[in-house]
Design a protein around this motif. Structure first.
Motif, mmCIF file in Angstrom:
data_model
loop_
_atom_site.group_PDB
_atom_site.id
_atom_site.type_symbol
_atom_site.label_atom_id
_atom_site.label_comp_id
_atom_site.label_asym_id
_atom_site.label_seq_id
_atom_site.Cartn_x
_atom_site.Cartn_y
_atom_site.Cartn_z
ATOM 1 N N GLY A 94 69.351 47.428 45.618
ATOM 2 C CA GLY A 94 68.655 46.153 45.570
ATOM 3 C C GLY A 94 67.145 46.267 45.488
ATOM 4 N N ARG A 95 66.583 47.268 46.135
ATOM 5 C CA ARG A 95 65.126 47.395 46.155
ATOM 6 C C ARG A 95 64.659 48.248 44.992
ATOM 7 N NH1 ARG A 95 63.603 49.423 51.909
ATOM 8 N NH2 ARG A 95 61.784 50.021 50.688
ATOM 9 N N SER A 96 63.691 47.740 44.243
ATOM 10 C CA SER A 96 63.228 48.446 43.048
ATOM 11 C C SER A 96 62.571 49.775 43.387
ATOM 12 C CB SER A 96 62.276 47.565 42.242
ATOM 13 O OG SER A 96 61.124 47.260 42.999
ATOM 14 N N ASP A 97 61.913 49.899 44.551
ATOM 15 C CA ASP A 97 61.293 51.180 44.914
ATOM 16 C C ASP A 97 62.355 52.242 45.195
ATOM 17 O OD1 ASP A 97 61.946 49.673 47.258
ATOM 18 O OD2 ASP A 97 60.676 50.997 48.464
ATOM 19 N N GLU A 98 63.469 51.857 45.818
ATOM 20 C CA GLU A 98 64.564 52.807 46.057
ATOM 21 C C GLU A 98 65.233 53.208 44.749
ATOM 22 O OE1 GLU A 98 67.180 50.968 48.813
ATOM 23 O OE2 GLU A 98 65.887 51.397 50.539
ATOM 24 N N ARG A 99 65.410 52.237 43.867
ATOM 25 C CA ARG A 99 66.004 52.519 42.565
ATOM 26 C C ARG A 99 65.130 53.489 41.782
ATOM 27 N NH1 ARG A 99 67.291 47.734 41.260
ATOM 28 N NH2 ARG A 99 65.248 47.112 40.507
ATOM 29 N N GLN A 100 63.815 53.262 41.782
ATOM 30 C CA GLN A 100 62.902 54.140 41.052
ATOM 31 C C GLN A 100 62.909 55.544 41.645
ATOM 32 O OE1 GLN A 100 61.332 53.296 38.130
ATOM 33 N NE2 GLN A 100 61.114 55.513 38.088
ATOM 34 N N ARG A 101 62.992 55.636 42.957
ATOM 35 C CA ARG A 101 63.060 56.954 43.600
ATOM 36 C C ARG A 101 64.311 57.712 43.151
ATOM 37 N NH1 ARG A 101 63.498 56.334 49.496
ATOM 38 N NH2 ARG A 101 65.485 57.371 49.402
ATOM 39 N N GLY A 102 65.440 57.014 43.020
ATOM 40 C CA GLY A 102 66.672 57.640 42.543
ATOM 41 C C GLY A 102 66.567 58.086 41.096
ATOM 42 N N VAL A 103 65.990 57.242 40.259
ATOM 43 C CA VAL A 103 65.805 57.591 38.845
ATOM 44 C C VAL A 103 64.886 58.806 38.728
ATOM 45 C CG1 VAL A 103 64.801 56.799 36.662
ATOM 46 C CG2 VAL A 103 66.277 55.272 37.983
ATOM 47 N N ASP A 104 63.787 58.812 39.463
ATOM 48 C CA ASP A 104 62.855 59.942 39.432
ATOM 49 C C ASP A 104 63.538 61.233 39.878
ATOM 50 O OD1 ASP A 104 60.876 58.234 38.554
ATOM 51 O OD2 ASP A 104 59.937 58.023 40.548
ATOM 52 N N PHE A 105 64.362 61.147 40.921
ATOM 53 C CA PHE A 105 65.094 62.306 41.438
ATOM 54 C C PHE A 105 65.960 62.919 40.344
ATOM 55 C CE2 PHE A 105 68.915 64.093 43.355
ATOM 56 C CZ PHE A 105 68.397 64.928 44.340
ATOM 57 N N ILE A 106 66.709 62.082 39.647
ATOM 58 C CA ILE A 106 67.598 62.574 38.588
ATOM 59 C C ILE A 106 66.812 63.109 37.398
ATOM 60 C CG2 ILE A 106 69.303 61.834 36.875
ATOM 61 C CD1 ILE A 106 70.508 60.087 39.090
ATOM 62 N N LEU A 107 65.776 62.385 36.969
ATOM 63 C CA LEU A 107 64.992 62.834 35.818
ATOM 64 C C LEU A 107 64.304 64.164 36.076
ATOM 65 C CD1 LEU A 107 63.422 59.491 34.539
ATOM 66 C CD2 LEU A 107 65.311 60.795 33.554
ATOM 67 N N GLU A 108 63.814 64.378 37.290
ATOM 68 C CA GLU A 108 63.188 65.661 37.631
ATOM 69 C C GLU A 108 64.190 66.799 37.518
ATOM 70 O OE1 GLU A 108 61.514 65.247 41.551
ATOM 71 O OE2 GLU A 108 60.134 63.673 40.894
ATOM 72 N N ARG A 109 65.411 66.571 37.977
ATOM 73 C CA ARG A 109 66.418 67.631 37.923
ATOM 74 C C ARG A 109 66.921 67.880 36.504
ATOM 75 N NH1 ARG A 109 64.927 66.128 42.285
ATOM 76 N NH2 ARG A 109 65.236 67.287 44.198
ATOM 77 N N ILE A 110 66.982 66.847 35.703
ATOM 78 C CA ILE A 110 67.343 67.043 34.294
ATOM 79 C C ILE A 110 66.252 67.854 33.597
ATOM 80 C CG2 ILE A 110 67.641 65.871 32.075
ATOM 81 C CD1 ILE A 110 69.058 63.619 33.618
#
Length: 61
Positions: A6-22
């Motif tokens: 629900g929170r955009s900051d948490e969502r962005q943190r998750g996206v950043d986490f995945i993109l860094e690992r990719i």
């Protein structure tokens, strides 16, 4: 993928986490089977069969 967050900051943190690992190569998709473009119907049937354990790739060349 993050629609349930629900929170955009948490969502962005998750996206950043995945993109860094990719980007680093630490996270890679598992390719189960590769089909030529002229086998696209076979690829679709294989997907529908639920026999896959990874991604299905259709090569376009």
């Amino acid at each position: 993928m993050f629609n349930h967050v629900g929170r955009s900051d948490e969502r962005q943190r998750g996206v950043d986490f995945i993109l860094e690992r990719i980007s680093s190569g630490a996270l890679r998709p598992r390719v189960d089977k590769v089909f030529a473009f002229d086998q696209v119907l076979d690829a679709y049937r294989y997907m529908e069969s639920n026999e896959r354990s990874g991604k299905i790739v259709v090569e376009i060349s």
